[in-house]
Design a protein around this motif. Structure first.
Motif, PDB file in Angstrom:
ATOM      1  N   ILE A  68       0.842  -1.199   0.000  1.00 15.21           N
ATOM      2  CA  ILE A  68       0.000   0.000   0.000  1.00 15.21           C
ATOM      3  C   ILE A  68       0.879   1.252   0.000  1.00 15.21           C
ATOM      4  O   ILE A  68       0.611   2.216  -0.717  1.00 15.21           O
ATOM      5  CB  ILE A  68      -0.939   0.012   1.221  1.00 15.21           C
ATOM      6  N   ARG A  69       1.957   1.195   0.789  1.00 14.07           N
ATOM      7  CA  ARG A  69       2.843   2.359   0.903  1.00 14.07           C
ATOM      8  C   ARG A  69       3.473   2.693  -0.446  1.00 14.07           C
ATOM      9  O   ARG A  69       3.572   3.852  -0.825  1.00 14.07           O
ATOM     10  CB  ARG A  69       3.921   2.069   1.957  1.00 14.07           C
ATOM     11  N   CYS A  72       1.066   4.412  -2.629  1.00 14.72           N
ATOM     12  CA  CYS A  72       0.697   5.755  -2.171  1.00 14.72           C
ATOM     13  C   CYS A  72       1.890   6.707  -2.113  1.00 14.72           C
ATOM     14  O   CYS A  72       1.745   7.844  -1.683  1.00 14.72           O
ATOM     15  CB  CYS A  72       0.049   5.689  -0.797  1.00 14.72           C
ATOM     16  N   GLU A  73       3.052   6.234  -2.547  1.00 14.84           N
ATOM     17  CA  GLU A  73       4.257   7.034  -2.452  1.00 14.84           C
ATOM     18  C   GLU A  73       4.088   8.390  -3.126  1.00 14.84           C
ATOM     19  O   GLU A  73       3.635   8.476  -4.258  1.00 14.84           O
ATOM     20  CB  GLU A  73       5.415   6.275  -3.107  1.00 14.84           C
ATOM     21  N   LYS A  74       4.454   9.435  -2.404  1.00 16.42           N
ATOM     22  CA  LYS A  74       4.420  10.820  -2.911  1.00 16.42           C
ATOM     23  C   LYS A  74       3.029  11.270  -3.331  1.00 16.42           C
ATOM     24  O   LYS A  74       2.892  12.202  -4.125  1.00 16.42           O
ATOM     25  CB  LYS A  74       5.400  10.981  -4.072  1.00 16.42           C
ATOM     26  N   ARG A  75       2.004  10.622  -2.844  1.00 18.26           N
ATOM     27  CA  ARG A  75       0.653  11.090  -3.108  1.00 18.26           C
ATOM     28  C   ARG A  75       0.243  12.000  -1.954  1.00 18.26           C
ATOM     29  O   ARG A  75       0.687  11.818  -0.818  1.00 18.26           O
ATOM     30  CB  ARG A  75      -0.327   9.903  -3.226  1.00 18.26           C
ATOM     31  N   PRO A  76      -0.604  12.988  -2.245  1.00 11.03           N
ATOM     32  CA  PRO A  76      -0.984  13.961  -1.202  1.00 11.03           C
ATOM     33  C   PRO A  76      -1.995  13.393  -0.220  1.00 11.03           C
ATOM     34  O   PRO A  76      -3.146  13.798  -0.185  1.00 11.03           O
ATOM     35  CB  PRO A  76      -1.586  15.118  -2.020  1.00 11.03           C
ATOM     36  N   LEU A  77      -1.539  12.425   0.597  1.00  8.64           N
ATOM     37  CA  LEU A  77      -2.441  11.813   1.565  1.00  8.64           C
ATOM     38  C   LEU A  77      -2.010  12.197   2.979  1.00  8.64           C
ATOM     39  O   LEU A  77      -0.817  12.268   3.261  1.00  8.64           O
ATOM     40  CB  LEU A  77      -2.421  10.293   1.414  1.00  8.64           C
ATOM     41  N   PRO A  78      -2.982  12.432   3.861  1.00  6.77           N
ATOM     42  CA  PRO A  78      -2.639  12.807   5.234  1.00  6.77           C
ATOM     43  C   PRO A  78      -1.788  11.729   5.906  1.00  6.77           C
ATOM     44  O   PRO A  78      -1.966  10.544   5.630  1.00  6.77           O
ATOM     45  CB  PRO A  78      -3.998  12.918   5.930  1.00  6.77           C
ATOM     46  N   THR A  79      -0.901  12.161   6.791  1.00  2.92           N
ATOM     47  CA  THR A  79      -0.069  11.221   7.536  1.00  2.92           C
ATOM     48  C   THR A  79      -0.941  10.210   8.265  1.00  2.92           C
ATOM     49  O   THR A  79      -1.959  10.571   8.833  1.00  2.92           O
ATOM     50  CB  THR A  79       0.775  11.978   8.588  1.00  2.92           C
ATOM     51  N   ALA A  86      -4.099  -0.148   6.286  1.00  2.00           N
ATOM     52  CA  ALA A  86      -3.607  -1.501   6.570  1.00  2.00           C
ATOM     53  C   ALA A  86      -4.285  -2.068   7.812  1.00  2.00           C
ATOM     54  O   ALA A  86      -4.657  -3.245   7.842  1.00  2.00           O
ATOM     55  CB  ALA A  86      -2.090  -1.482   6.744  1.00  2.00           C
ATOM     56  N   ASP A  87      -4.451  -1.212   8.834  1.00  2.00           N
ATOM     57  CA  ASP A  87      -5.129  -1.643  10.065  1.00  2.00           C
ATOM     58  C   ASP A  87      -6.539  -2.126   9.770  1.00  2.00           C
ATOM     59  O   ASP A  87      -6.964  -3.185  10.217  1.00  2.00           O
ATOM     60  CB  ASP A  87      -5.231  -0.478  11.054  1.00  2.00           C
ATOM     61  N   ASP A  88      -7.266  -1.295   9.008  1.00  2.00           N
ATOM     62  CA  ASP A  88      -8.660  -1.625   8.688  1.00  2.00           C
ATOM     63  C   ASP A  88      -8.760  -2.958   7.962  1.00  2.00           C
ATOM     64  O   ASP A  88      -9.628  -3.779   8.247  1.00  2.00           O
ATOM     65  CB  ASP A  88      -9.278  -0.531   7.809  1.00  2.00           C
ATOM     66  N   ILE A  89      -7.853  -3.145   7.011  1.00  2.00           N
ATOM     67  CA  ILE A  89      -7.913  -4.378   6.221  1.00  2.00           C
ATOM     68  C   ILE A  89      -7.529  -5.589   7.066  1.00  2.00           C
ATOM     69  O   ILE A  89      -8.159  -6.637   6.986  1.00  2.00           O
ATOM     70  CB  ILE A  89      -7.040  -4.238   4.954  1.00  2.00           C
ATOM     71  N   GLU A  90      -6.530  -5.398   7.926  1.00  2.00           N
ATOM     72  CA  GLU A  90      -6.134  -6.491   8.812  1.00  2.00           C
ATOM     73  C   GLU A  90      -7.308  -6.891   9.716  1.00  2.00           C
ATOM     74  O   GLU A  90      -7.638  -8.073   9.844  1.00  2.00           O
ATOM     75  CB  GLU A  90      -4.930  -6.065   9.662  1.00  2.00           C
ATOM     76  N   THR A  91      -7.954  -5.878  10.310  1.00  2.00           N
ATOM     77  CA  THR A  91      -9.102  -6.142  11.182  1.00  2.00           C
ATOM     78  C   THR A  91     -10.193  -6.887  10.427  1.00  2.00           C
ATOM     79  O   THR A  91     -10.738  -7.881  10.903  1.00  2.00           O
ATOM     80  CB  THR A  91      -9.673  -4.812  11.722  1.00  2.00           C
ATOM     81  N   HIS A 119      -6.852   8.015  -6.889  1.00  2.00           N
ATOM     82  CA  HIS A 119      -6.907   7.252  -8.130  1.00  2.00           C
ATOM     83  C   HIS A 119      -5.538   6.846  -8.660  1.00  2.00           C
ATOM     84  O   HIS A 119      -5.395   5.784  -9.248  1.00  2.00           O
ATOM     85  CB  HIS A 119      -7.692   8.028  -9.191  1.00  2.00           C
ATOM     86  N   VAL A 120      -4.539   7.691  -8.451  1.00  2.00           N
ATOM     87  CA  VAL A 120      -3.191   7.345  -8.907  1.00  2.00           C
ATOM     88  C   VAL A 120      -2.675   6.140  -8.124  1.00  2.00           C
ATOM     89  O   VAL A 120      -2.146   5.182  -8.689  1.00  2.00           O
ATOM     90  CB  VAL A 120      -2.229   8.547  -8.779  1.00  2.00           C
ATOM     91  N   ALA A 121      -2.858   6.171  -6.808  1.00  2.00           N
ATOM     92  CA  ALA A 121      -2.444   5.054  -5.965  1.00  2.00           C
ATOM     93  C   ALA A 121      -3.190   3.788  -6.368  1.00  2.00           C
ATOM     94  O   ALA A 121      -2.625   2.699  -6.408  1.00  2.00           O
ATOM     95  CB  ALA A 121      -2.703   5.378  -4.498  1.00  2.00           C
ATOM     96  N   TYR A 122      -4.462   3.962  -6.675  1.00  2.00           N
ATOM     97  CA  TYR A 122      -5.280   2.829  -7.091  1.00  2.00           C
ATOM     98  C   TYR A 122      -4.716   2.174  -8.352  1.00  2.00           C
ATOM     99  O   TYR A 122      -4.544   0.959  -8.410  1.00  2.00           O
ATOM    100  CB  TYR A 122      -6.718   3.294  -7.318  1.00  2.00           C
ATOM    101  N   ILE A 123      -4.429   2.994  -9.346  1.00  2.00           N
ATOM    102  CA  ILE A 123      -3.896   2.467 -10.614  1.00  2.00           C
ATOM    103  C   ILE A 123      -2.537   1.805 -10.394  1.00  2.00           C
ATOM    104  O   ILE A 123      -2.249   0.736 -10.940  1.00  2.00           O
ATOM    105  CB  ILE A 123      -3.803   3.586 -11.684  1.00  2.00           C
ATOM    106  N   ARG A 124      -1.712   2.421  -9.549  1.00  2.00           N
ATOM    107  CA  ARG A 124      -0.407   1.825  -9.257  1.00  2.00           C
ATOM    108  C   ARG A 124      -0.582   0.443  -8.634  1.00  2.00           C
ATOM    109  O   ARG A 124       0.049  -0.527  -9.030  1.00  2.00           O
ATOM    110  CB  ARG A 124       0.361   2.702  -8.264  1.00  2.00           C
TER     111      ARG A 124
END
Ligand SMILES: [Zn+2]
Length: 193
Positions: A68-69, A72-79, A86-91, A119-124
């Protein structure tokens, strides 16, 4: 549990509460007094991932996180977004209550979330996980996304008209204000001259 700020080995618990499947503790470092949070969770029974070639591999949160990381690299996502995902998916995986889960199920869960997130992260992610056979398959995926983006942004596409109108109104009222409140304006501009 060492202090994340100064590394000191001891802390006191200032608050403790039950959350979902664990306990959240607010701690205070006994050396630098910084506060941080720890979670205590039950180690769930092991979960195995069924790979495409039918091999079984123990579920590894770090592996999920890395995938996932990377997407999402260099995408404008909140820290914290990636860790939360990952937590949500693990749960969710453990809540399935199964001892084995096909890797495709996990991939779909991640893609589902990334689609809403970025969407960029999604396509990646999709390009790695779905292994697009050719550029046509990739284009189809992008076209679908663009289609959903256009329809989603349609209602808001009229919004820019509003600020423009307000600007126009503001300009008009300012011009009016210049006439009625000339003394005020002069006082301001006068000091500049
Ligand atoms: Zn400290």
């Amino acid at each position: 549990m060492n202090c994340p700020y100064c590394g000191f080995h001891d802390s006191k618990v200032v608050d403790s509460r039950d959350v979902n499947d664990g306990i959240r503790r607010r701690r205070e470092c006994l050396s630098c007094s910084s506060r941080f949070t720890t979670y205590e969770r039950l180690q769930p029974a092991s979960l195995f991932v069924i790979k495409k070639d039918e091999r079984r591999e123990e579920f590894n949160r770090d592996k999920l996180l890395t995938g996932i990381r990377k997407a999402c690299e260099k995408r404008p996502l909140p820290t914290g977004t990636v860790d939360k995902l990952a937590d949500d998916i693990e749960t969710k995986l453990y809540h399935l209550g199964r001892s084995e889960v096909p890797s495709a199920v996990i991939g779909d869960m991640v893609m589902d979330r990334l689609k809403d997130l970025d969407h960029v992260a999604y396509i990646r992610y999709a390009s790695v996980y779905r292994e697009f056979a050719d550029i046509t398959a990739l284009k189809q995926e992008v076209d679908t996304l663009v289609g959903s983006e256009v329809s989603a942004s349609l209602p808001t596409s009229q919004l820019p008209l509003l600020p423009d109108d307000r600007l126009g109104e503001l300009a008009r009222s300012r011009r009016r204000g210049e006439k009625s409140g000339r003394r005020k304006t002069n006082a301001k501009t006068g000091s500049r001259r």
